[in-house]
Scaffold this motif. Structure first.
Motif, PDB file in Angstrom:
ATOM      1  N   TRP A 102      32.646  -4.185  24.861  1.00  0.00           N
ATOM      2  CA  TRP A 102      32.454  -3.106  25.812  1.00  0.00           C
ATOM      3  C   TRP A 102      33.748  -2.369  26.067  1.00  0.00           C
ATOM      4  O   TRP A 102      34.825  -2.953  25.995  1.00  0.00           O
ATOM      5  CB  TRP A 102      31.964  -3.672  27.157  1.00  0.00           C
ATOM      6  CG  TRP A 102      30.537  -4.087  27.114  1.00  0.00           C
ATOM      7  CD1 TRP A 102      29.490  -3.403  27.643  1.00  0.00           C
ATOM      8  CD2 TRP A 102      29.984  -5.256  26.520  1.00  0.00           C
ATOM      9  NE1 TRP A 102      28.317  -4.068  27.401  1.00  0.00           N
ATOM     10  CE2 TRP A 102      28.595  -5.212  26.710  1.00  0.00           C
ATOM     11  CE3 TRP A 102      30.509  -6.330  25.833  1.00  0.00           C
ATOM     12  CZ2 TRP A 102      27.739  -6.202  26.248  1.00  0.00           C
ATOM     13  CZ3 TRP A 102      29.662  -7.314  25.377  1.00  0.00           C
ATOM     14  CH2 TRP A 102      28.297  -7.246  25.585  1.00  0.00           C
ATOM     15  N   ASN A 136      35.824  -0.405  28.966  1.00  0.00           N
ATOM     16  CA  ASN A 136      35.951  -0.173  30.400  1.00  0.00           C
ATOM     17  C   ASN A 136      37.084   0.802  30.644  1.00  0.00           C
ATOM     18  O   ASN A 136      38.093   0.790  29.926  1.00  0.00           O
ATOM     19  CB  ASN A 136      36.246  -1.483  31.143  1.00  0.00           C
ATOM     20  CG  ASN A 136      35.105  -2.464  31.043  1.00  0.00           C
ATOM     21  OD1 ASN A 136      33.952  -2.097  31.225  1.00  0.00           O
ATOM     22  ND2 ASN A 136      35.421  -3.707  30.738  1.00  0.00           N
ATOM     23  N   PRO A 176      28.259  -0.827  26.602  1.00  0.00           N
ATOM     24  CA  PRO A 176      28.354  -1.406  25.259  1.00  0.00           C
ATOM     25  C   PRO A 176      28.909  -0.373  24.286  1.00  0.00           C
ATOM     26  O   PRO A 176      28.588   0.803  24.370  1.00  0.00           O
ATOM     27  CB  PRO A 176      26.906  -1.743  24.905  1.00  0.00           C
ATOM     28  CG  PRO A 176      26.155  -1.683  26.174  1.00  0.00           C
ATOM     29  CD  PRO A 176      26.902  -0.788  27.089  1.00  0.00           C
TER      30      PRO A 176
END
Length: 94
Positions: free
Chosen positions: A23, A25, A79
């Motif tokens: 993922w 961020n 994702p």
């Protein structure tokens, strides 16, 4: 020699190393520059964006691969898929 890693290359590197669930961020605080990181399914930071160097930096955590056992809830976040990499490459240079 150019050692800079773009997002598309990072995606390929992570998959080659066995990471298939990761993922991106972003953290944006008023008093600090934008921070981007790539995390594995078990919330380990495996890469981060170096704004000054315009490259992704792999951490030592990228070498530790842990399978996701069934039933383990994946972390919240966005994702990162090959489609998302393509989309991001069109709007930002990361």
């Amino acid at each position: 020699m150019n050692n800079k890693i773009c997002l598309k290359e990072l995606f390929a590197i992570l998959q080659a190393l066995g990471h298939h669930q990761f993922w991106m961020n972003e953290y944006n605080h008023p008093s600090a520059p934008l921070y981007r990181e790539i995390c594995s399914w078990d919330q380990r930071v495996i890469a981060w964006w170096d704004e000054q160097g315009s490259s992704w930096i792999l951490t030592t955590e990228v070498l530790a691969f842990v399978n996701n056992p069934g039933g383990v809830e994946l972390q919240a976040g966005a994702p990162l898929s090959i489609e998302e990499c393509f989309h991001l490459s069109l709007i930002v240079t990361i």
